[in-house]
Design a protein around this motif. Structure first.
Motif, PDB file in Angstrom:
ATOM      1  N   TYR A  12       6.616 -55.617  -7.878  1.00  0.00           N
ATOM      2  CA  TYR A  12       5.527 -56.590  -7.909  1.00  0.00           C
ATOM      3  C   TYR A  12       4.580 -56.412  -6.725  1.00  0.00           C
ATOM      4  N   THR A  13       5.125 -56.184  -5.538  1.00  0.00           N
ATOM      5  CA  THR A  13       4.273 -56.055  -4.356  1.00  0.00           C
ATOM      6  C   THR A  13       3.294 -54.897  -4.505  1.00  0.00           C
ATOM      7  N   ALA A  14       3.781 -53.784  -5.043  1.00  0.00           N
ATOM      8  CA  ALA A  14       2.926 -52.607  -5.173  1.00  0.00           C
ATOM      9  C   ALA A  14       1.951 -52.710  -6.350  1.00  0.00           C
ATOM     10  N   ALA A  15       2.348 -53.443  -7.390  1.00  0.00           N
ATOM     11  CA  ALA A  15       1.542 -53.431  -8.618  1.00  0.00           C
ATOM     12  C   ALA A  15       0.900 -54.765  -8.932  1.00  0.00           C
ATOM     13  N   HIS A  16       0.954 -55.730  -8.008  1.00  0.00           N
ATOM     14  CA  HIS A  16       0.475 -57.062  -8.363  1.00  0.00           C
ATOM     15  C   HIS A  16      -1.012 -57.076  -8.729  1.00  0.00           C
ATOM     16  N   GLY A  17      -1.796 -56.187  -8.151  1.00  0.00           N
ATOM     17  CA  GLY A  17      -3.216 -56.143  -8.482  1.00  0.00           C
ATOM     18  C   GLY A  17      -3.446 -55.774  -9.937  1.00  0.00           C
ATOM     19  N   ALA A  18      -2.732 -54.756 -10.407  1.00  0.00           N
ATOM     20  CA  ALA A  18      -2.869 -54.331 -11.801  1.00  0.00           C
ATOM     21  C   ALA A  18      -2.323 -55.392 -12.748  1.00  0.00           C
ATOM     22  N   LEU A  19      -1.211 -56.022 -12.375  1.00  0.00           N
ATOM     23  CA  LEU A  19      -0.639 -57.077 -13.212  1.00  0.00           C
ATOM     24  C   LEU A  19      -1.613 -58.246 -13.343  1.00  0.00           C
ATOM     25  N   ARG A  20      -2.160 -58.653 -12.240  1.00  0.00           N
ATOM     26  CA  ARG A  20      -3.103 -59.778 -12.252  1.00  0.00           C
ATOM     27  C   ARG A  20      -4.365 -59.434 -13.042  1.00  0.00           C
ATOM     28  N   GLN A  21      -4.787 -58.186 -12.957  1.00  0.00           N
ATOM     29  CA  GLN A  21      -6.003 -57.780 -13.674  1.00  0.00           C
ATOM     30  C   GLN A  21      -5.862 -58.033 -15.168  1.00  0.00           C
ATOM     31  N   VAL A  22      -4.733 -57.665 -15.733  1.00  0.00           N
ATOM     32  CA  VAL A  22      -4.513 -57.861 -17.167  1.00  0.00           C
ATOM     33  C   VAL A  22      -4.283 -59.334 -17.473  1.00  0.00           C
ATOM     34  N   ARG A  23      -3.446 -59.982 -16.706  1.00  0.00           N
ATOM     35  CA  ARG A  23      -3.096 -61.369 -16.993  1.00  0.00           C
ATOM     36  C   ARG A  23      -4.294 -62.306 -16.883  1.00  0.00           C
ATOM     37  N   GLU A  24      -5.128 -62.093 -15.884  1.00  0.00           N
ATOM     38  CA  GLU A  24      -6.307 -62.948 -15.750  1.00  0.00           C
ATOM     39  C   GLU A  24      -7.289 -62.695 -16.892  1.00  0.00           C
ATOM     40  N   ALA A  25      -7.423 -61.435 -17.300  1.00  0.00           N
ATOM     41  CA  ALA A  25      -8.334 -61.129 -18.407  1.00  0.00           C
ATOM     42  C   ALA A  25      -7.884 -61.829 -19.689  1.00  0.00           C
ATOM     43  N   VAL A  26      -6.569 -61.823 -19.953  1.00  0.00           N
ATOM     44  CA  VAL A  26      -6.054 -62.389 -21.207  1.00  0.00           C
ATOM     45  C   VAL A  26      -5.878 -63.896 -21.117  1.00  0.00           C
ATOM     46  N   PHE A  27      -5.128 -64.355 -20.106  1.00  0.00           N
ATOM     47  CA  PHE A  27      -4.784 -65.771 -20.059  1.00  0.00           C
ATOM     48  C   PHE A  27      -5.921 -66.653 -19.538  1.00  0.00           C
ATOM     49  N   VAL A  28      -6.550 -66.241 -18.451  1.00  0.00           N
ATOM     50  CA  VAL A  28      -7.562 -67.093 -17.816  1.00  0.00           C
ATOM     51  C   VAL A  28      -8.905 -66.992 -18.543  1.00  0.00           C
ATOM     52  N   HIS A  29      -9.411 -65.763 -18.700  1.00  0.00           N
ATOM     53  CA  HIS A  29     -10.754 -65.599 -19.260  1.00  0.00           C
ATOM     54  C   HIS A  29     -10.780 -65.700 -20.792  1.00  0.00           C
ATOM     55  N   GLU A  30      -9.769 -65.144 -21.460  1.00  0.00           N
ATOM     56  CA  GLU A  30      -9.775 -65.161 -22.928  1.00  0.00           C
ATOM     57  C   GLU A  30      -9.224 -66.472 -23.487  1.00  0.00           C
ATOM     58  N   GLN A  31      -8.111 -66.943 -22.929  1.00  0.00           N
ATOM     59  CA  GLN A  31      -7.438 -68.112 -23.502  1.00  0.00           C
ATOM     60  C   GLN A  31      -7.731 -69.414 -22.772  1.00  0.00           C
ATOM     61  N   GLY A  32      -8.386 -69.336 -21.633  1.00  0.00           N
ATOM     62  CA  GLY A  32      -8.776 -70.545 -20.918  1.00  0.00           C
ATOM     63  C   GLY A  32      -7.666 -71.239 -20.167  1.00  0.00           C
ATOM     64  N   VAL A  33      -6.588 -70.520 -19.841  1.00  0.00           N
ATOM     65  CA  VAL A  33      -5.508 -71.101 -19.038  1.00  0.00           C
ATOM     66  C   VAL A  33      -5.989 -71.213 -17.587  1.00  0.00           C
ATOM     67  N   PRO A  34      -5.816 -72.358 -16.948  1.00  0.00           N
ATOM     68  CA  PRO A  34      -6.234 -72.488 -15.537  1.00  0.00           C
ATOM     69  C   PRO A  34      -5.541 -71.450 -14.665  1.00  0.00           C
ATOM     70  N   ALA A  35      -6.282 -70.862 -13.745  1.00  0.00           N
ATOM     71  CA  ALA A  35      -5.729 -69.795 -12.903  1.00  0.00           C
ATOM     72  C   ALA A  35      -4.530 -70.267 -12.096  1.00  0.00           C
ATOM     73  N   ASP A  36      -4.536 -71.542 -11.658  1.00  0.00           N
ATOM     74  CA  ASP A  36      -3.415 -72.018 -10.851  1.00  0.00           C
ATOM     75  C   ASP A  36      -2.156 -72.228 -11.680  1.00  0.00           C
ATOM     76  N   LEU A  37      -2.287 -72.280 -13.022  1.00  0.00           N
ATOM     77  CA  LEU A  37      -1.103 -72.337 -13.872  1.00  0.00           C
ATOM     78  C   LEU A  37      -0.609 -70.935 -14.207  1.00  0.00           C
ATOM     79  N   GLU A  38      -1.529 -70.001 -14.323  1.00  0.00           N
ATOM     80  CA  GLU A  38      -1.133 -68.638 -14.650  1.00  0.00           C
ATOM     81  C   GLU A  38      -0.351 -68.009 -13.493  1.00  0.00           C
ATOM     82  N   ARG A  39      -0.719 -68.308 -12.280  1.00  0.00           N
ATOM     83  CA  ARG A  39      -0.020 -67.773 -11.105  1.00  0.00           C
ATOM     84  C   ARG A  39       1.074 -68.739 -10.672  1.00  0.00           C
ATOM     85  N   ASP A  40       2.226 -68.211 -10.304  1.00  0.00           N
ATOM     86  CA  ASP A  40       3.289 -69.083  -9.806  1.00  0.00           C
ATOM     87  C   ASP A  40       4.134 -68.354  -8.772  1.00  0.00           C
ATOM     88  N   ALA A  41       5.010 -69.096  -8.133  1.00  0.00           N
ATOM     89  CA  ALA A  41       5.831 -68.546  -7.057  1.00  0.00           C
ATOM     90  C   ALA A  41       6.960 -67.666  -7.563  1.00  0.00           C
TER      91      ALA A  41
END
Length: 299
Positions: A12-41
């Motif tokens: 995750y540490t090495a690839a978090h940028g690539a993971l976030r790139q896809v997840r934000e495109a699909v969940f946040v921008h396409e599906q309208g999920v709030p960014a603070d819900l898509e990201r978690d600890a």
């Protein structure tokens, strides 16, 4: 030939940028999920898989949490329907097996339920809303048969067996199980199997009831008589079996001790048990008579 995409387990540490790139495109921008819900600890604690195109660009993500739950499955729009999701899910299931977990669970978006059903996940509980999107809790056993105790789980199991079949789907049913074998998704999967040159064999105790109900599988057999074969059980030794069963040539099976009920057990990729069921089915098949009752029905 260079593969169209690859899937790998990533840190995750090495690839978090690539993971976030896809997840934000699909969940946040396409599906309208709030960014603070898509990201978690939980992200740093999870096993992650990342799909990349031939040029190395990220196209899909998924994760496996310490709570044995698959989540954050996302594929960029241009790559959907090309096997990326299946490959990522297979990689996550491999990780779960490596952890020696007996089962995994997930919350499937309503639109993705058929995808997970085809990959052996069974629904559990009612649908619910999460992040403003309708979801269904689902479960898959990894180290033994799964208990099937609900109608929707039985229906999902039959769909999975039909969809995953390579060349063979065999069914023993008292009267073609209304609600299971007439369900549109099952019929479509059976039709696809026939298009691939496969075969469906069905053993029945009673040919009259499905004929009266105009069961869709009978209509499919009339259109593809060499692909859907029916036989009727008449020998007393075979009529004593009170259950129902189904299996395919991928090692998947579903057996119900009482054929008039939906409850039973099922497993995927369990070739030893499938071979036992096939041997018993074949003995009964050879003793049963060809079913002529369905030939002249105008459906």
């Amino acid at each position: 030939m260079t593969p169209a995409f690859t899937v790998e387990t990533v840190d995750y540490t090495a690839a978090h940028g690539a993971l976030r790139q896809v997840r934000e495109a699909v969940f946040v921008h396409e599906q309208g999920v709030p960014a603070d819900l898509e990201r978690d600890a939980a992200d740093p604690l999870c096993d992650h898989v990342l799909a990349r195109d031939a040029a190395g660009g990220p196209i899909g993500t998924g994760r496996l949490t310490p709570e044995r739950r698959i989540g954050r499955m996302a594929v960029l729009p241009g790559w959907r329907g090309r096997g990326v999701g299946d490959a990522m899910l297979a990689a996550l299931l491999d990780r779960a097996r490596a952890h020696r977990w007996p089962s995994v669970a997930l919350h499937a978006q309503a639109s993705a339920i058929p995808f997970y059903v085809r990959n052996g996940f069974l629904p559990r509980g009612p649908v619910f809303e999460e992040a403003g999107i309708v979801h269904q809790a689902m479960h898959r056993s990894l180290d033994g048969p799964a208990t099937v105790d609900r109608f929707d789980a039985a229906r999902a199991t039959m769909q999975a067996l039909a969809f995953r079949a390579g060349r063979e789907l065999a069914i023993q049913s008292r009267e073609l199980d209304p609600g299971l074998l007439d369900e549109p998704a099952f019929i479509e999967a059976a039709r696809d199997l026939l298009k691939r040159g496969g075969e469906v064999r069905v053993l029945l105790h009673d040919a009259y009831a499905p004929r009266q109900a105009r069961a869709p599988l009978i209509g499919l057999s009339q259109r593809r008589p060499s692909g859907v074969l029916f036989r009727v059980i008449e020998e007393p030794v075979d009529l004593t079996y009170a259950g129902a069963l189904a299996f395919n040539d991928r090692g998947d099976w579903f057996e119900r001790p009482l054929g008039h009920r939906l409850e039973g057990e099922a497993a995927l990729d369990d070739a030893p048990r499938m071979r036992q069921l096939r041997a018993r089915f074949q003995e009964t098949w050879e003793r049963a008579r060809p079913c002529s009752e369905f030939r002249a029905i105008g459906l």
